[in-house]
Design a protein around this motif. Sequence first.
Motif, PDB file in Angstrom:
ATOM      1  N   MET A 166      -1.086 -18.352  24.439  1.00 20.27           N
ATOM      2  CA  MET A 166      -0.605 -19.521  23.710  1.00 20.27           C
ATOM      3  C   MET A 166      -1.413 -19.765  22.432  1.00 20.27           C
ATOM      4  N   LYS A 167      -2.729 -19.559  22.517  1.00 20.47           N
ATOM      5  CA  LYS A 167      -3.563 -19.730  21.321  1.00 20.47           C
ATOM      6  C   LYS A 167      -3.206 -18.692  20.263  1.00 20.47           C
ATOM      7  N   ALA A 168      -2.953 -17.464  20.713  1.00 18.56           N
ATOM      8  CA  ALA A 168      -2.576 -16.409  19.772  1.00 18.56           C
ATOM      9  C   ALA A 168      -1.245 -16.715  19.107  1.00 18.56           C
ATOM     10  N   ALA A 169      -0.311 -17.258  19.887  1.00 23.19           N
ATOM     11  CA  ALA A 169       1.038 -17.518  19.378  1.00 23.19           C
ATOM     12  C   ALA A 169       1.047 -18.572  18.273  1.00 23.19           C
ATOM     13  N   GLU A 170       0.024 -19.443  18.242  1.00 20.66           N
ATOM     14  CA  GLU A 170      -0.045 -20.456  17.176  1.00 20.66           C
ATOM     15  C   GLU A 170      -1.224 -20.201  16.239  1.00 20.66           C
ATOM     16  N   SER A 171      -1.722 -18.971  16.254  1.00 24.93           N
ATOM     17  CA  SER A 171      -2.903 -18.631  15.454  1.00 24.93           C
ATOM     18  C   SER A 171      -2.553 -18.332  14.005  1.00 24.93           C
ATOM     19  N   ASP A 172      -3.582 -18.230  13.187  1.00 17.16           N
ATOM     20  CA  ASP A 172      -3.406 -17.834  11.794  1.00 17.16           C
ATOM     21  C   ASP A 172      -2.806 -16.436  11.690  1.00 17.16           C
ATOM     22  N   VAL A 173      -3.136 -15.569  12.654  1.00 17.00           N
ATOM     23  CA  VAL A 173      -2.620 -14.198  12.612  1.00 17.00           C
ATOM     24  C   VAL A 173      -1.093 -14.199  12.705  1.00 17.00           C
ATOM     25  N   VAL A 174      -0.568 -14.904  13.685  1.00 14.52           N
ATOM     26  CA  VAL A 174       0.879 -14.955  13.852  1.00 14.52           C
ATOM     27  C   VAL A 174       1.530 -15.731  12.714  1.00 14.52           C
ATOM     28  N   GLN A 175       0.845 -16.751  12.203  1.00 11.54           N
ATOM     29  CA  GLN A 175       1.391 -17.500  11.068  1.00 11.54           C
ATOM     30  C   GLN A 175       1.517 -16.607   9.839  1.00 11.54           C
ATOM     31  N   LYS A 229      12.606 -18.302   9.223  1.00 10.81           N
ATOM     32  CA  LYS A 229      11.417 -19.116   9.460  1.00 10.81           C
ATOM     33  C   LYS A 229      11.170 -19.238  10.961  1.00 10.81           C
ATOM     34  N   ILE A 230       9.979 -18.852  11.420  1.00  3.83           N
ATOM     35  CA  ILE A 230       9.638 -18.991  12.835  1.00  3.83           C
ATOM     36  C   ILE A 230       9.181 -20.427  13.086  1.00  3.83           C
ATOM     37  N   LEU A 231       9.927 -21.131  13.928  1.00  2.00           N
ATOM     38  CA  LEU A 231       9.600 -22.521  14.240  1.00  2.00           C
ATOM     39  C   LEU A 231       8.581 -22.613  15.363  1.00  2.00           C
ATOM     40  N   THR A 232       8.579 -21.635  16.262  1.00  2.00           N
ATOM     41  CA  THR A 232       7.545 -21.536  17.293  1.00  2.00           C
ATOM     42  C   THR A 232       7.539 -20.117  17.836  1.00  2.00           C
ATOM     43  N   ALA A 233       6.348 -19.676  18.244  1.00  2.00           N
ATOM     44  CA  ALA A 233       6.218 -18.383  18.941  1.00  2.00           C
ATOM     45  C   ALA A 233       5.627 -18.608  20.325  1.00  2.00           C
ATOM     46  N   GLN A 234       5.797 -19.815  20.862  1.00  2.00           N
ATOM     47  CA  GLN A 234       5.158 -20.190  22.121  1.00  2.00           C
ATOM     48  C   GLN A 234       6.127 -20.339  23.294  1.00  2.00           C
ATOM     49  N   ILE A 235       7.326 -19.789  23.177  1.00  2.00           N
ATOM     50  CA  ILE A 235       8.271 -19.856  24.290  1.00  2.00           C
ATOM     51  C   ILE A 235       7.878 -18.794  25.324  1.00  2.00           C
ATOM     52  N   TYR A 236       7.196 -19.209  26.379  1.00  2.00           N
ATOM     53  CA  TYR A 236       6.707 -18.265  27.379  1.00  2.00           C
ATOM     54  C   TYR A 236       7.878 -17.613  28.109  1.00  2.00           C
ATOM     55  N   TYR A 237       7.878 -16.281  28.101  1.00  2.00           N
ATOM     56  CA  TYR A 237       8.949 -15.539  28.772  1.00  2.00           C
ATOM     57  C   TYR A 237       8.508 -15.031  30.139  1.00  2.00           C
ATOM     58  N   GLY A 238       7.217 -14.795  30.286  1.00  2.68           N
ATOM     59  CA  GLY A 238       6.733 -14.341  31.581  1.00  2.68           C
ATOM     60  C   GLY A 238       5.749 -13.189  31.449  1.00  2.68           C
ATOM     61  N   THR A 239       5.115 -12.866  32.567  1.00  2.00           N
ATOM     62  CA  THR A 239       4.175 -11.757  32.639  1.00  2.00           C
ATOM     63  C   THR A 239       4.852 -10.591  33.347  1.00  2.00           C
ATOM     64  N   ARG A 240       4.802  -9.438  32.737  1.00  2.00           N
ATOM     65  CA  ARG A 240       5.519  -8.274  33.247  1.00  2.00           C
ATOM     66  C   ARG A 240       4.691  -7.543  34.299  1.00  2.00           C
ATOM     67  N   HIS A 241       5.385  -7.145  35.381  1.00  2.00           N
ATOM     68  CA  HIS A 241       4.775  -6.401  36.471  1.00  2.00           C
ATOM     69  C   HIS A 241       5.629  -5.174  36.792  1.00  2.00           C
ATOM     70  N   LEU A 242       5.017  -4.230  37.469  1.00  2.00           N
ATOM     71  CA  LEU A 242       5.665  -2.965  37.815  1.00  2.00           C
ATOM     72  C   LEU A 242       6.298  -3.042  39.201  1.00  2.00           C
ATOM     73  N   THR A 243       7.490  -2.464  39.366  1.00  2.00           N
ATOM     74  CA  THR A 243       8.088  -2.290  40.693  1.00  2.00           C
ATOM     75  C   THR A 243       8.446  -0.825  40.878  1.00  2.00           C
ATOM     76  N   THR A 244       8.453  -0.395  42.147  1.00  2.00           N
ATOM     77  CA  THR A 244       8.838   0.981  42.470  1.00  2.00           C
ATOM     78  C   THR A 244       9.708   1.008  43.718  1.00  2.00           C
ATOM     79  N   ARG A 245      10.401   2.113  43.853  1.00  2.00           N
ATOM     80  CA  ARG A 245      11.398   2.264  44.921  1.00  2.00           C
ATOM     81  C   ARG A 245      10.770   2.552  46.286  1.00  2.00           C
TER      82      ARG A 245
END
Length: 330
Positions: free
Chosen positions: A121-130, A143-159
């Motif tokens: 979240m800090k990175a998403a509103e940082s000077d770097v992303v700005q 124009k990016i109004l926000t980059a803080q919409i959390y989508y989730g943390t990705r994990h691996l699945t296997t058969r």
Amino acid sequence: MIVLLALVLVFSFTVSSFANGGQEQGDKTEVVKFSTPVAPDHPNNVAALKFAEIVNAESGGRLKVEVFPANQLGNVKDVIELVMTGSVHMYMGGTSETSLFQPEFAVMDCPYLFRDYDHLMKAAESDVVQEISDKLEKNRGVKILTAQIYYGTRHLTTRDKAIYAPSDLEGMLVRAPDQPVYLEAVRAMGATPTPVAFSDLYMALKQGVVDGQENPIPTIYTYKYYEAQKYIMLTGHMRRVNVIGASSVWYNSLSEDLKKVVDKAIDEAVKLNNDLTIKQEADMLKDLKELGMEVIEPDVQAFFEAAKDVPAKFEKQWGKDTARRIAEIR
């Protein structure tokens, strides 16, 4: 004479109306098209609906936001192009799709770049992303109004094989989105990355076309990948945000009070989305266990070490110090 006077008055009123924007024009409700790529009940879209509710209520009838979920207006790439032309006012979408128009945004999909949710979240509103957002606005009119919409943390699945370390993935086919950083991430984790369209992924898993895939827990649950996957490894290799972008011409043309309404609604949408997504991640992991998936705690440090050279492979696209600057955010 009376008729002539009437015509003069009408003409004078018309000229005055155009010169001042016109009372009728000022009172006219502007319909704002807002596209999202997710299902109507997904937290991202629920947040978009909250945004619309606030703007519609607090704009004094001047704006009416209409939300179009599930890529109704086109996929994210196509919609961004529509935002650039002004045909669509706003979009929600991944940093990966946005990087097709400003390559540096792909740094936000770098594996193991973020220590935790707070860092993300800090990175998403940082000077770097700005800085990256400013380039996108200058180059593409988005124009990016926000980059803080959390989508989730990705994990691996296997058969049919539990994975504890990168070496366990040798020779296995793991589906990845057809984006360079995703393909490189899966390769670094030890598997052979195999692009499969998201719409085809369920059947690819059921038919054994690929051995595994990686996605956030709500996606794994909602799309019933548990019907074709036995194991879920909590690799946490990517912490993901979506952005909300708008036509800069449209947004910059708003009056200051309407900008405040829009900005406030964005803040409320972010909070709602992030709270819902975090809750879903916890609740749905329990549901996946009850549905028969075996939850594996892998050697995350081993995966982290395997992926540490990924940023260097993208220095040309992202900039030499971009990933480092984000990693150092505290």
